[in-house]
Design a protein around this motif. Structure first.
Motif, PDB file in Angstrom:
ATOM      1  N   LEU A   1       0.815  -1.215   0.000  1.00  0.00           N
ATOM      2  CA  LEU A   1       0.000   0.000   0.000  1.00  0.00           C
ATOM      3  C   LEU A   1       0.850   1.267   0.000  1.00  0.00           C
ATOM      4  O   LEU A   1       0.523   2.240  -0.679  1.00  0.00           O
ATOM      5  N   LYS A   2       1.939   1.263   0.772  1.00  0.00           N
ATOM      6  CA  LYS A   2       2.779   2.469   0.840  1.00  0.00           C
ATOM      7  C   LYS A   2       3.247   2.896  -0.549  1.00  0.00           C
ATOM      8  O   LYS A   2       3.162   4.074  -0.918  1.00  0.00           O
ATOM      9  N   LYS A   3       3.722   1.930  -1.311  1.00  0.00           N
ATOM     10  CA  LYS A   3       4.219   2.238  -2.656  1.00  0.00           C
ATOM     11  C   LYS A   3       3.110   2.765  -3.540  1.00  0.00           C
ATOM     12  O   LYS A   3       3.298   3.728  -4.303  1.00  0.00           O
ATOM     13  N   ARG A   4       1.912   2.165  -3.435  1.00  0.00           N
ATOM     14  CA  ARG A   4       0.790   2.609  -4.254  1.00  0.00           C
ATOM     15  C   ARG A   4       0.376   4.020  -3.866  1.00  0.00           C
ATOM     16  O   ARG A   4       0.090   4.857  -4.740  1.00  0.00           O
ATOM     17  N   LEU A   5       0.306   4.284  -2.570  1.00  0.00           N
ATOM     18  CA  LEU A   5      -0.071   5.624  -2.112  1.00  0.00           C
ATOM     19  C   LEU A   5       0.931   6.672  -2.587  1.00  0.00           C
ATOM     20  O   LEU A   5       0.550   7.769  -3.000  1.00  0.00           O
ATOM     21  N   PHE A   6       2.208   6.305  -2.536  1.00  0.00           N
ATOM     22  CA  PHE A   6       3.246   7.234  -3.005  1.00  0.00           C
ATOM     23  C   PHE A   6       3.078   7.500  -4.502  1.00  0.00           C
ATOM     24  O   PHE A   6       3.189   8.648  -4.954  1.00  0.00           O
ATOM     25  N   GLN A   7       2.807   6.453  -5.260  1.00  0.00           N
ATOM     26  CA  GLN A   7       2.604   6.616  -6.697  1.00  0.00           C
ATOM     27  C   GLN A   7       1.386   7.490  -6.989  1.00  0.00           C
ATOM     28  O   GLN A   7       1.430   8.365  -7.864  1.00  0.00           O
TER      29      GLN A   7
ATOM     30  N   ALA B   1      -2.514  15.269  -3.462  1.00  0.00           N
ATOM     31  CA  ALA B   1      -1.191  14.649  -3.342  1.00  0.00           C
ATOM     32  C   ALA B   1      -0.756  14.615  -1.883  1.00  0.00           C
ATOM     33  O   ALA B   1      -0.244  13.586  -1.407  1.00  0.00           O
ATOM     34  N   ALA B   2      -0.943  15.730  -1.172  1.00  0.00           N
ATOM     35  CA  ALA B   2      -0.565  15.777   0.242  1.00  0.00           C
ATOM     36  C   ALA B   2      -1.317  14.708   1.035  1.00  0.00           C
ATOM     37  O   ALA B   2      -0.746  14.061   1.925  1.00  0.00           O
ATOM     38  N   HIS B   3      -2.587  14.510   0.696  1.00  0.00           N
ATOM     39  CA  HIS B   3      -3.394  13.507   1.398  1.00  0.00           C
ATOM     40  C   HIS B   3      -2.822  12.104   1.192  1.00  0.00           C
ATOM     41  O   HIS B   3      -2.697  11.322   2.144  1.00  0.00           O
ATOM     42  N   PHE B   4      -2.441  11.785  -0.053  1.00  0.00           N
ATOM     43  CA  PHE B   4      -1.854  10.471  -0.330  1.00  0.00           C
ATOM     44  C   PHE B   4      -0.524  10.307   0.411  1.00  0.00           C
ATOM     45  O   PHE B   4      -0.246   9.245   0.991  1.00  0.00           O
ATOM     46  N   PHE B   5       0.320  11.342   0.380  1.00  0.00           N
ATOM     47  CA  PHE B   5       1.625  11.250   1.040  1.00  0.00           C
ATOM     48  C   PHE B   5       1.477  11.127   2.555  1.00  0.00           C
ATOM     49  O   PHE B   5       2.258  10.420   3.206  1.00  0.00           O
ATOM     50  N   GLU B   6       0.494  11.802   3.117  1.00  0.00           N
ATOM     51  CA  GLU B   6       0.248  11.690   4.565  1.00  0.00           C
ATOM     52  C   GLU B   6      -0.132  10.256   4.924  1.00  0.00           C
ATOM     53  O   GLU B   6       0.327   9.717   5.940  1.00  0.00           O
ATOM     54  N   GLN B   7      -0.966   9.650   4.084  1.00  0.00           N
ATOM     55  CA  GLN B   7      -1.342   8.255   4.346  1.00  0.00           C
ATOM     56  C   GLN B   7      -0.135   7.329   4.209  1.00  0.00           C
ATOM     57  O   GLN B   7       0.039   6.392   5.009  1.00  0.00           O
ATOM     58  N   ALA B   8       0.700   7.601   3.205  1.00  0.00           N
ATOM     59  CA  ALA B   8       1.894   6.769   3.023  1.00  0.00           C
ATOM     60  C   ALA B   8       2.825   6.911   4.211  1.00  0.00           C
ATOM     61  O   ALA B   8       3.437   5.935   4.663  1.00  0.00           O
TER      62      ALA B   8
ATOM     63  N   GLU C   1      11.983   9.928   1.071  1.00  0.00           N
ATOM     64  CA  GLU C   1      11.352  10.313  -0.187  1.00  0.00           C
ATOM     65  C   GLU C   1       9.913  10.774   0.045  1.00  0.00           C
ATOM     66  O   GLU C   1       9.455  11.759  -0.550  1.00  0.00           O
ATOM     67  N   ILE C   2       9.215  10.091   0.926  1.00  0.00           N
ATOM     68  CA  ILE C   2       7.838  10.473   1.250  1.00  0.00           C
ATOM     69  C   ILE C   2       7.832  11.829   1.950  1.00  0.00           C
ATOM     70  O   ILE C   2       7.013  12.706   1.645  1.00  0.00           O
ATOM     71  N   ASP C   3       8.748  12.013   2.904  1.00  0.00           N
ATOM     72  CA  ASP C   3       8.807  13.283   3.630  1.00  0.00           C
ATOM     73  C   ASP C   3       9.040  14.451   2.679  1.00  0.00           C
ATOM     74  O   ASP C   3       8.393  15.502   2.782  1.00  0.00           O
ATOM     75  N   MET C   4       9.968  14.290   1.743  1.00  0.00           N
ATOM     76  CA  MET C   4      10.265  15.370   0.807  1.00  0.00           C
ATOM     77  C   MET C   4       9.074  15.643  -0.103  1.00  0.00           C
ATOM     78  O   MET C   4       8.717  16.797  -0.350  1.00  0.00           O
TER      79      MET C   4
END
Length: 329
Positions: free
Chosen positions: A12-18, A32-39, A48-51
């Motif tokens: 899931l993490k990889k999918r959310l990041f994508q 995008a911010a919402h997806f990255f927050e979930q990841a 990479e997620i933090d950036m």
């Protein structure tokens, strides 16, 4: 319950990041911010997620969250240091936190931690922020003087509301004050333009003296064109469209809004010298600074076929205009 089930989904993490990166590409920054927050909930140690999350916050206009995120990353020493520093400086500029910009950059220079390829950009940014702080120190005069020009007490916004309201009133009791405001070179140029527009609305046909920035001339309000019909203004917009319409339409839109603000400040005058390519180059250079991009004065001057020294002066003037914009007073 649904959230818990989703978290158990493999990969899931990889999918959310994508999904977040796709949203960034589509300029859907809040999504995008919402997806990255979930990841990030799935992995708190992914640089990479933090950036990506910091960039999404910045692009969505949530500068405070972006600032907190980049400061946290800098404090923890995670991610690419200079990539984070560049984003951090851009955020500070958006928040008008120029003291922090100066402190950050002076510290980097003192500790000799500036890569050669970033030296020119950081020096320019440092000069801009120092200039902003100097302007703020001397900005008390214009607002205060305008408050003493016959309109009663109040700050910039109160003065603006009052002057704008005169468009539908008998201006004779206030006409002398409007004329004094226009010829007061220490008055705020935005208020001067508002006053001049009031005189235009009332079809004043006698010459009035206008002094702002380094301009000084007599004009007849009833004969003045609409601001957006100013020839040089239109030519600069057209030149920027040639350069950015396909390359970076979002930046083009931001610069068009900025130029309109600046033309309002200048009105009834226009940029000097009257070279559309020079001012298009100046705003393109300012756009580079807005986004913290590495760029070269000489290369930009060559691209727009203008003199590098004139370009440097023009960018400085653009910077000064931006400091007089209502959002920065």
């Amino acid at each position: 319950m649904e959230k818990d089930n989703i978290i158990l989904f493999p990969g899931l993490k990889k999918r959310l990041f994508q999904f977040g990166m796709e949203s960034l590409k589509d300029r859907q920054f809040e999504e995008a911010a919402h997806f990255f927050e979930q990841a990030r909930e799935l992995d708190h140690d992914d640089d990479e997620i933090d950036m990506a999350l910091a960039v999404a916050y910045y692009e969505s206009g949530d500068y405070q969250k972006a600032k907190e995120k980049t400061e946290d990353m800098l404090h923890k020493g995670i991610g690419d240091y200079y990539e984070i520093i560049d984003l951090y400086l851009m955020i500070l500029m958006q928040l008008n936190m120029h003291e922090q910009v100066v402190h950050t950059l002076e510290t980097l220079f003192e500790e000799q931690h500036v890569p050669p390829e970033k030296r020119e950009h950081y020096q320019t940014l440092l000069k801009f922020s120092k200039r902003t702080l100097d302007n703020k120190e001397h900005n008390g005069g214009p607002s205060q003087k305008s408050a003493e020009s016959g309109f009663g007490k109040g700050g910039f916004r109160e003065q603006l509301i009052f002057i704008s309201g005169l468009a539908n009133k008998n201006i004779q009791p206030y006409k002398a004050s409007l004329l004094n405001l226009l010829k007061d070179s220490q008055a705020h140029p935005f208020l001067q333009t508002a006053a001049l527009n009031v005189l235009r609305e009332h079809q004043v046909q006698t010459p009035v003296q206008v002094k702002k920035f380094d301009y000084d001339s007599a004009v007849i309000p009833s004969e003045l064109p609409d601001l957006m019909e100013m020839p040089l203004y239109q030519a600069v917009i057209a030149k920027l469209n040639e350069e950015l319409e396909n390359e970076n339409p979002v930046l083009l839109e931001q610069l068009e809004e900025m130029i309109l603000r600046h033309q309002f400040l200048l009105f009834p005058f226009e940029f000097t010298p009257s070279n559309p390519a020079l001012w298009a180059a100046a705003y393109r250079g300012f756009g580079h600074e807005m986004y913290g991009e590495n760029w070269s004065n000489e290369k930009t001057a060559k691209k727009f076929q203008v003199d590098p020294a004139e370009l440097d002066q023009a960018i400085s003037f653009v910077f000064d205009l931006e400091q007089h914009s209502p959002s920065t007073v």
